[in-house]
Scaffold this motif. Structure first.
Motif, PDB file in Angstrom:
ATOM      1  N   ARG A  72       0.800  -1.204   0.000  1.00 28.09           N
ATOM      2  CA  ARG A  72       0.000   0.000   0.000  1.00 28.09           C
ATOM      3  C   ARG A  72       0.843   1.269   0.000  1.00 28.09           C
ATOM      4  O   ARG A  72       0.331   2.359  -0.134  1.00 28.09           O
ATOM      5  CB  ARG A  72      -0.923   0.016   1.217  1.00 28.09           C
ATOM      6  N   ASP A 122      -1.208   4.075  -1.758  1.00 27.57           N
ATOM      7  CA  ASP A 122      -1.722   5.178  -0.962  1.00 27.57           C
ATOM      8  C   ASP A 122      -1.367   6.531  -1.550  1.00 27.57           C
ATOM      9  O   ASP A 122      -1.911   7.552  -1.132  1.00 27.57           O
ATOM     10  CB  ASP A 122      -1.185   5.091   0.472  1.00 27.57           C
ATOM     11  N   SER A 165      -4.673   4.750   5.196  1.00 30.99           N
ATOM     12  CA  SER A 165      -4.961   5.443   3.944  1.00 30.99           C
ATOM     13  C   SER A 165      -5.707   6.747   4.183  1.00 30.99           C
ATOM     14  O   SER A 165      -6.275   7.317   3.274  1.00 30.99           O
ATOM     15  CB  SER A 165      -5.777   4.536   3.016  1.00 30.99           C
ATOM     16  N   ASN A 192       2.376  -0.202   7.970  1.00 32.56           N
ATOM     17  CA  ASN A 192       2.424  -1.418   7.157  1.00 32.56           C
ATOM     18  C   ASN A 192       3.412  -2.429   7.717  1.00 32.56           C
ATOM     19  O   ASN A 192       3.169  -3.638   7.715  1.00 32.56           O
ATOM     20  CB  ASN A 192       2.798  -1.076   5.714  1.00 32.56           C
ATOM     21  N   ASN A 200      -5.778  -2.435   4.445  1.00 34.68           N
ATOM     22  CA  ASN A 200      -4.414  -2.534   3.952  1.00 34.68           C
ATOM     23  C   ASN A 200      -4.265  -3.612   2.890  1.00 34.68           C
ATOM     24  O   ASN A 200      -3.532  -3.445   1.917  1.00 34.68           O
ATOM     25  CB  ASN A 200      -3.457  -2.819   5.113  1.00 34.68           C
TER      26      ASN A 200
END
Length: 471
Positions: free
Chosen positions: A53, A57, A99, A112, A216
């Motif tokens: 991500r 993102d 996000s 993450n 995620n």
């Protein structure tokens, strides 16, 4: 259901982004200082599918919070009982989306990496062993062992995560999930849809950072398999402990079994419809007169499939037989002394079964009710105990959600649904509070067989009243 679990792609869009990497989020920047971190790479080489991500993102369409996982459940909107999961406020407050528009690239990377590390810890953890209280996985172990008290002893978290988003989409009038998933849930009854949706929303609410994991990994359930497997394994271990307590106390719960030598572990194979004692307890209440006319014959007909016993055929052990009225299903329902004793065995301790004082503390380690800070009986906890007690009384050697035509999960869901009748539920739960905890505080409202068990349940729901039309 398991055959429909989505293994890859976006649950919300039903598509797979082939541009994504197979590396775990944050893994490329992780320093291989510990052995556990090195093993992350080993699994990446094996092709475990996850989503990075940190790249996504930065794209405008991903700079949002996924509202699919933030809907409030009916329990949240009108919750008048103690939170049996006891999650600290600061832990729950940390459950925010990476996000979010306010999140920086560095914050996304850190979050993450934390999720990736946590997944690896869960993959290697022993669900039967309680972790250190301050460890990263302590909250997941605690919640995992308590999930079944709300979601039932047959809980399968990955299935709930698969069906849930589609059901939420249907409730909002939005197409979510693939065509096969939408077609499957569309065939379910309204009660089934309601139960699975509420259970899914409870799961997302109860499990720390579950919204983060779902957001995620963008619905790719393979990416969080170590989390769902750990939760289910913890629930299974807790269920085994509770079933063991009921089994060991069965002689006190049903003295007739002790008198006939059918209460021990080795005697389980002779219970069920092989014994007229347990056969009568498992017999559908609506057919109890037929059973009493010739118990051996009735049991034999059940064993040979001539009489079907399904989840909708409410067993007689749920009833106070002194309150039963002919041709009615409601009087005495869920007020049996056996069910109350079983509930106390699970929640207030085996020693409390023979205590004549409700709510009295017994010697030994704190009870489950104390550990879970329960001060009131809940509909789902009653359904949980009833489902386990049904297994203890049958002849199955090992736990199975099905016993012939009887579906244990459907049985659990049915009992929970009965409590949607507010007036009856309020009166019944107040009675349970007095029997179990010694309190009587006011309560605010909170497969079809041969003889059509579904129709019988419809009749029961109508009998309980229409003061709260099904949503």
């Amino acid at each position: 259901m398991a055959g429909h679990v989505q293994k890859k792609g976006n649950v919300g869009q039903g598509a797979t982004d082939t541009s994504r990497t197979n590396k775990r989020p944050g893994a490329p920047n992780a320093a291989p200082a510990a052995a556990k971190r090195i093993r992350v790479g080993d699994r990446e080489v094996e092709g475990r599918r996850v989503v990075d991500r940190r790249v996504e993102d930065q794209r405008p369409e991903y700079r949002r919070t996924d509202e699919r996982h933030q809907r409030r459940t009916p329990s949240e909107e009108a919750d008048d009982v103690a939170d049996i999961f006891d999650i600290e406020v600061d832990e729950a407050a940390d459950d925010t989306s990476p996000s979010s528009p306010d999140a920086t690239s560095g914050q996304v990377d850190v979050r993450n990496q934390e999720l990736a590390n946590l997944l690896d810890l869960l993959a290697e953890a022993n669900p039967k062993k309680k972790p250190a209280e301050k460890s990263m996985i302590a909250a997941y172990h605690r919640v995992g062992r308590r999930l079944q008290h709300e979601l039932g002893p047959n809980v399968c978290t990955i299935q709930l995560l698969h069906w849930g988003p589609t059901l939420e989409g249907m409730a909002d009038g939005v197409d979510v999930g693939d065509d096969d998933t939408r077609a499957t849930v569309a065939e379910w009854t309204n009660r089934k849809q309601y139960m699975v949706l509420e259970s899914y929303q409870l799961l997302v609410k109860r499990v720390l950072r579950m919204r983060l994991f779902l957001d995620n990994f963008d619905g790719c359930l393979d990416g969080i398999e170590s989390l769902t497997s750990y939760l289910d394994a913890c629930a299974k271990a807790a269920r085994g402990d509770e079933v063991g307590s009921l089994r060991d106390k069965l002689g006190d719960l049903v003295p007739a079994l002790r008198d006939h030598g059918l209460h021990g572990r080795a005697q389980k194979a002779f219970r069920g419809f092989l014994s007229t004692i347990t056969g009568r307890l498992l017999c559908p209440q609506a057919r109890l007169a037929e059973f009493d006319a010739d118990p051996p014959k009735f049991c034999e007909q059940v064993r040979y499939g001539e009489i079907e016993v399904c989840a909708g055929h409410l067993p007689s052990f749920l009833y106070d037989q002194k309150m039963v009225q002919a041709a009615r299903m409601e009087p005495g329902l869920l007020r049996s002394s056996l069910l109350v004793k079983a509930y106390k065995c699970v929640y207030t301790g085996p020693n409390s079964v023979t205590s004549e004082e409700p709510g009295r503390k017994t010697a030994g380690k704190p009870s489950r009710a104390h550990q879970m800070k329960m001060t009131n009986v809940t509909a789902r906890s009653i359904a949980h105990v009833a489902t386990m007690m049904r297994f203890v009384l049958n002849s199955q050697p090992e736990w199975d959600s099905r016993d012939g035509n009887f579906d244990g999960q459907e049985f659990f869901e049915l009992i929970v649904q009965i409590f949607t009748k507010k007036k009856w539920a309020s009166e019944t739960l107040a009675w349970w509070d007095k029997e179990v905890f010694g309190t009587a505080a006011g309560r605010s409202a909170s497969k079809r067989g041969a003889d059509n068990s579904a129709a019988a349940i419809d009749a029961l729901m109508a009998e309980l009243g229409d003061d709260d039309d099904d949503e």
